[in-house]
Design a protein around this motif. Structure first.
Motif, PDB file in Angstrom:
ATOM      1  N   SER A 104     -30.728 -31.700   6.491  1.00  0.00           N
ATOM      2  CA  SER A 104     -31.549 -32.701   5.717  1.00  0.00           C
ATOM      3  C   SER A 104     -32.107 -31.818   4.553  1.00  0.00           C
ATOM      4  O   SER A 104     -31.981 -32.154   3.331  1.00  0.00           O
ATOM      5  CB  SER A 104     -32.797 -33.150   6.257  1.00  0.00           C
ATOM      6  N   LYS A 105     -32.318 -30.662   4.902  1.00  0.00           N
ATOM      7  CA  LYS A 105     -32.822 -29.576   3.852  1.00  0.00           C
ATOM      8  C   LYS A 105     -31.679 -29.306   2.673  1.00  0.00           C
ATOM      9  O   LYS A 105     -32.028 -29.086   1.806  1.00  0.00           O
ATOM     10  CB  LYS A 105     -33.604 -28.579   4.453  1.00  0.00           C
ATOM     11  N   LEU A 106     -30.588 -28.978   3.339  1.00  0.00           N
ATOM     12  CA  LEU A 106     -29.427 -28.555   2.458  1.00  0.00           C
ATOM     13  C   LEU A 106     -29.041 -29.857   1.731  1.00  0.00           C
ATOM     14  O   LEU A 106     -28.439 -29.658   0.446  1.00  0.00           O
ATOM     15  CB  LEU A 106     -28.321 -28.352   3.455  1.00  0.00           C
ATOM     16  N   ALA A 107     -28.882 -31.161   2.071  1.00  0.00           N
ATOM     17  CA  ALA A 107     -28.344 -32.430   1.633  1.00  0.00           C
ATOM     18  C   ALA A 107     -29.402 -33.146   0.531  1.00  0.00           C
ATOM     19  O   ALA A 107     -28.988 -33.576  -0.336  1.00  0.00           O
ATOM     20  CB  ALA A 107     -27.552 -33.199   2.622  1.00  0.00           C
ATOM     21  N   ARG A 108     -30.668 -33.198   1.358  1.00  0.00           N
ATOM     22  CA  ARG A 108     -31.611 -34.285   0.563  1.00  0.00           C
ATOM     23  C   ARG A 108     -32.712 -33.300  -0.190  1.00  0.00           C
ATOM     24  O   ARG A 108     -33.896 -33.261   0.180  1.00  0.00           O
ATOM     25  CB  ARG A 108     -32.430 -35.082   1.622  1.00  0.00           C
ATOM     26  N   THR A 109     -32.003 -32.762  -1.002  1.00  0.00           N
ATOM     27  CA  THR A 109     -32.932 -31.703  -1.987  1.00  0.00           C
ATOM     28  C   THR A 109     -33.773 -32.532  -2.985  1.00  0.00           C
ATOM     29  O   THR A 109     -34.727 -32.133  -3.504  1.00  0.00           O
ATOM     30  CB  THR A 109     -31.886 -30.713  -2.910  1.00  0.00           C
ATOM     31  N   TYR A 110     -33.591 -33.712  -2.934  1.00  0.00           N
ATOM     32  CA  TYR A 110     -34.387 -34.709  -3.815  1.00  0.00           C
ATOM     33  C   TYR A 110     -35.649 -35.052  -3.404  1.00  0.00           C
ATOM     34  O   TYR A 110     -36.505 -35.599  -3.704  1.00  0.00           O
ATOM     35  CB  TYR A 110     -33.635 -35.792  -4.315  1.00  0.00           C
ATOM     36  N   THR A 111     -35.930 -34.509  -2.158  1.00  0.00           N
ATOM     37  CA  THR A 111     -37.390 -34.560  -1.296  1.00  0.00           C
ATOM     38  C   THR A 111     -37.644 -33.497  -0.565  1.00  0.00           C
ATOM     39  O   THR A 111     -37.012 -32.771  -0.222  1.00  0.00           O
ATOM     40  CB  THR A 111     -37.144 -36.204  -0.418  1.00  0.00           C
ATOM     41  N   ASP A 112     -38.965 -33.394  -0.287  1.00  0.00           N
ATOM     42  CA  ASP A 112     -39.364 -32.464   0.982  1.00  0.00           C
ATOM     43  C   ASP A 112     -39.928 -32.920   2.210  1.00  0.00           C
ATOM     44  O   ASP A 112     -40.497 -32.264   2.822  1.00  0.00           O
ATOM     45  CB  ASP A 112     -40.717 -31.456   0.031  1.00  0.00           C
ATOM     46  N   ARG A 113     -39.447 -34.142   2.478  1.00  0.00           N
ATOM     47  CA  ARG A 113     -39.875 -34.884   3.599  1.00  0.00           C
ATOM     48  C   ARG A 113     -38.525 -34.989   4.509  1.00  0.00           C
ATOM     49  O   ARG A 113     -37.707 -35.759   4.517  1.00  0.00           O
ATOM     50  CB  ARG A 113     -40.257 -36.459   3.322  1.00  0.00           C
ATOM     51  N   HIS A 114     -38.633 -33.944   5.379  1.00  0.00           N
ATOM     52  CA  HIS A 114     -37.583 -33.764   6.389  1.00  0.00           C
ATOM     53  C   HIS A 114     -38.086 -33.826   7.715  1.00  0.00           C
ATOM     54  O   HIS A 114     -37.053 -33.419   8.655  1.00  0.00           O
ATOM     55  CB  HIS A 114     -36.880 -32.217   5.993  1.00  0.00           C
ATOM     56  N   GLY A 115     -39.118 -34.283   7.952  1.00  0.00           N
ATOM     57  CA  GLY A 115     -39.534 -34.673   9.579  1.00  0.00           C
ATOM     58  C   GLY A 115     -38.492 -35.942  10.164  1.00  0.00           C
ATOM     59  O   GLY A 115     -37.970 -36.670   9.159  1.00  0.00           O
ATOM     60  N   LEU A 116     -38.760 -35.885  11.547  1.00  0.00           N
ATOM     61  CA  LEU A 116     -37.647 -36.798  11.896  1.00  0.00           C
ATOM     62  C   LEU A 116     -37.812 -38.250  11.514  1.00  0.00           C
ATOM     63  O   LEU A 116     -36.876 -39.023  11.204  1.00  0.00           O
ATOM     64  CB  LEU A 116     -37.716 -36.712  13.438  1.00  0.00           C
ATOM     65  N   LYS A 117     -39.251 -38.661  11.609  1.00  0.00           N
ATOM     66  CA  LYS A 117     -39.651 -40.121  11.035  1.00  0.00           C
ATOM     67  C   LYS A 117     -38.947 -40.416   9.785  1.00  0.00           C
ATOM     68  O   LYS A 117     -38.588 -41.475   9.688  1.00  0.00           O
ATOM     69  CB  LYS A 117     -41.145 -40.301  11.196  1.00  0.00           C
ATOM     70  N   ASP A 118     -39.067 -39.328   8.873  1.00  0.00           N
ATOM     71  CA  ASP A 118     -38.714 -39.570   7.314  1.00  0.00           C
ATOM     72  C   ASP A 118     -37.288 -39.678   7.482  1.00  0.00           C
ATOM     73  O   ASP A 118     -36.536 -40.590   6.563  1.00  0.00           O
ATOM     74  CB  ASP A 118     -39.323 -38.611   6.561  1.00  0.00           C
ATOM     75  N   VAL A 119     -36.480 -38.777   7.895  1.00  0.00           N
ATOM     76  CA  VAL A 119     -34.976 -38.857   7.932  1.00  0.00           C
ATOM     77  C   VAL A 119     -34.575 -40.058   8.428  1.00  0.00           C
ATOM     78  O   VAL A 119     -33.481 -40.708   8.001  1.00  0.00           O
ATOM     79  CB  VAL A 119     -34.538 -37.334   8.734  1.00  0.00           C
ATOM     80  N   VAL A 120     -35.165 -40.468   9.831  1.00  0.00           N
ATOM     81  CA  VAL A 120     -34.420 -41.559  10.512  1.00  0.00           C
ATOM     82  C   VAL A 120     -34.799 -43.033   9.696  1.00  0.00           C
ATOM     83  O   VAL A 120     -33.936 -43.709   9.727  1.00  0.00           O
ATOM     84  CB  VAL A 120     -34.960 -41.642  11.935  1.00  0.00           C
ATOM     85  N   ARG A 121     -35.983 -42.890   9.180  1.00  0.00           N
ATOM     86  CA  ARG A 121     -36.336 -44.151   8.208  1.00  0.00           C
ATOM     87  C   ARG A 121     -35.267 -44.277   7.335  1.00  0.00           C
ATOM     88  O   ARG A 121     -34.911 -45.414   6.877  1.00  0.00           O
ATOM     89  CB  ARG A 121     -37.658 -44.172   7.578  1.00  0.00           C
TER      90      ARG A 121
END
Length: 204
Positions: A104-121
């Motif tokens: 997530s940190k490598l791919a979703r650089t548009y956000t700083d929300r990489h917790g499981l809850k945020d990623v799964v949502r």
């Protein structure tokens, strides 16, 4: 969703396939103070298997065999912690691994929300409840709410990994991610050996 609760170890003959989502529950977040209590796994089929460990012996050969099986990819979210706990309490080095938090940190650089809850949502369209996160995982009997919480932490990791793999490929970071996943058990060992708060690659 079906939750299968096993005491002590996975049952003999259970085949969870070539890619298994894995998570753990502990008494806290300090490695040597807080014991490993529960390991949850899913084959990505909507079922979850929870192993309530015997903390007097940690005698769980089937679980240990799966964690070290070179033919089975283990998917984690923040695998650094779980892998270190498995090294410490089960005496095994978990490989090969995939970490959705790193991906997530490598791919979703548009956000700083990489917790499981945020990623799964975002990637699986599921809103996880974290109400049981700080409950007593060392209890003799796990409540249904605890079991459902533990199961939810692994049920969606296959779908999340699929989405993240597509994003990593799009951004040209698939190879970098693979190298980081391969390093993760070493990073976990550094944590156990006292370098958890130190960036050993830093100049100072």
């Amino acid at each position: 969703m079906t939750v299968h609760l096993h005491r002590g170890d996975l049952p003999d003959g259970l085949d969870l396939g070539a890619v298994v989502a894995v998570d753990s529950e502990t008494m806290g977040l300090r490695y040597r103070r807080d014991p490993l209590c529960v390991v949850q796994l899913s084959a990505g089929d909507g079922d979850a298997h929870l192993v309530q460990l015997d903390r007097d012996a940690y005698d769980c050969p089937n679980l240990k065999r799966l964690l070290t099986d070179p033919q089975v990819l283990k998917i984690f979210h923040f695998g650094r912690f779980d892998i270190a706990m498995f090294q410490l309490w089960l005496g095994v080095e978990t490989r090969p691994v995939y970490c959705t938090k790193i991906a997530s940190k490598l791919a979703r650089t548009y956000t700083d929300r990489h917790g499981l809850k945020d990623v799964v949502r975002e990637l699986a369209g599921v809103d996880l409840s974290k109400a049981q996160q700080s409950s007593d995982w060392g209890a003799e009997t796990l409540s249904q709410a605890q079991q459902d919480y533990a199961a939810a932490d692994v049920l969606y990791l296959h779908a999340v990994r699929e989405r993240l793999d597509a994003m990593l490929a799009r951004e040209g970071r698939t190879g970098l991610a693979a190298q980081l996943f391969d390093f993760l058990p070493v990073r976990a060992r550094l944590d156990l050996d006292g370098w958890e708060d130190t960036d050993i690659f830093a100049h100072t």
